[in-house]
Design a protein around this motif. Structure first.
Motif, PDB file in Angstrom:
ATOM      1  N   ILE A 111       0.858  -1.184   0.000  1.00  0.00           N
ATOM      2  CA  ILE A 111       0.000   0.000   0.000  1.00  0.00           C
ATOM      3  C   ILE A 111       0.892   1.231   0.000  1.00  0.00           C
ATOM      4  CG2 ILE A 111      -1.740   1.295   1.318  1.00  0.00           C
ATOM      5  CD1 ILE A 111      -2.833  -1.365   0.402  1.00  0.00           C
ATOM      6  N   TYR A 142       1.636   4.650   1.231  1.00  0.00           N
ATOM      7  CA  TYR A 142       1.206   5.375   2.421  1.00  0.00           C
ATOM      8  C   TYR A 142       2.255   6.407   2.797  1.00  0.00           C
ATOM      9  CZ  TYR A 142      -0.424   6.218   7.190  1.00  0.00           C
ATOM     10  OH  TYR A 142      -0.884   6.807   8.330  1.00  0.00           O
ATOM     11  N   GLN A 187      -3.478   1.496  10.710  1.00  0.00           N
ATOM     12  CA  GLN A 187      -4.310   1.384   9.512  1.00  0.00           C
ATOM     13  C   GLN A 187      -3.681   2.161   8.359  1.00  0.00           C
ATOM     14  OE1 GLN A 187      -8.539   2.264  10.002  1.00  0.00           O
ATOM     15  NE2 GLN A 187      -8.464   3.376   8.071  1.00  0.00           N
ATOM     16  N   ALA A 228      -5.149   1.830   4.911  1.00  0.00           N
ATOM     17  CA  ALA A 228      -6.138   2.038   3.844  1.00  0.00           C
ATOM     18  C   ALA A 228      -7.519   1.718   4.392  1.00  0.00           C
ATOM     19  CB  ALA A 228      -5.828   1.147   2.645  1.00  0.00           C
ATOM     20  N   SER A 229      -8.540   2.357   3.810  1.00  0.00           N
ATOM     21  CA  SER A 229      -9.917   2.070   4.216  1.00  0.00           C
ATOM     22  C   SER A 229     -10.864   2.464   3.094  1.00  0.00           C
ATOM     23  CB  SER A 229     -10.267   2.831   5.495  1.00  0.00           C
ATOM     24  OG  SER A 229     -10.227   4.224   5.272  1.00  0.00           O
TER      25      SER A 229
END
Length: 86
Positions: A9, A11, A47, A49-50
């Motif tokens: 991911i 980020y 966290q 990603a969402s």
């Protein structure tokens, strides 16, 4: 929360491997659709990603009649996001 095959991911300017996947049912009209919030984590605290997934049609029918609805929902969500549960 379910463990997943590591997925990279982007980020804060770097690639980080998410290894956990969580889903929460946020709405189920008990007729033909359910909405879930999902999140990907590096660990239980971090966290990266969402988002939101909406299930309907045949998927919802199978989910609502399943004796293992939670497992079905997690597998469905993982398929939508192209991630693999372990």
């Amino acid at each position: 929360m379910k463990q997943i095959e590591p997925i990279s991911i982007w980020y804060n300017g770097q690639m980080i491997a998410a290894i956990l996947f969580n889903m929460t049912s946020t709405n189920d009209n008990l007729v033909d659709s359910a909405t879930f919030n999902y999140a990907l984590y590096v660990n239980t605290e971090f966290q990266v990603a969402s988002g939101v997934l909406t299930m309907s049609g045949t998927d919802y029918s199978t989910y609502s009649s399943s004796t293992t609805a939670n497992d079905y929902a997690y597998q469905w969500g993982a398929t939508q996001l192209n991630i693999t549960l372990v």
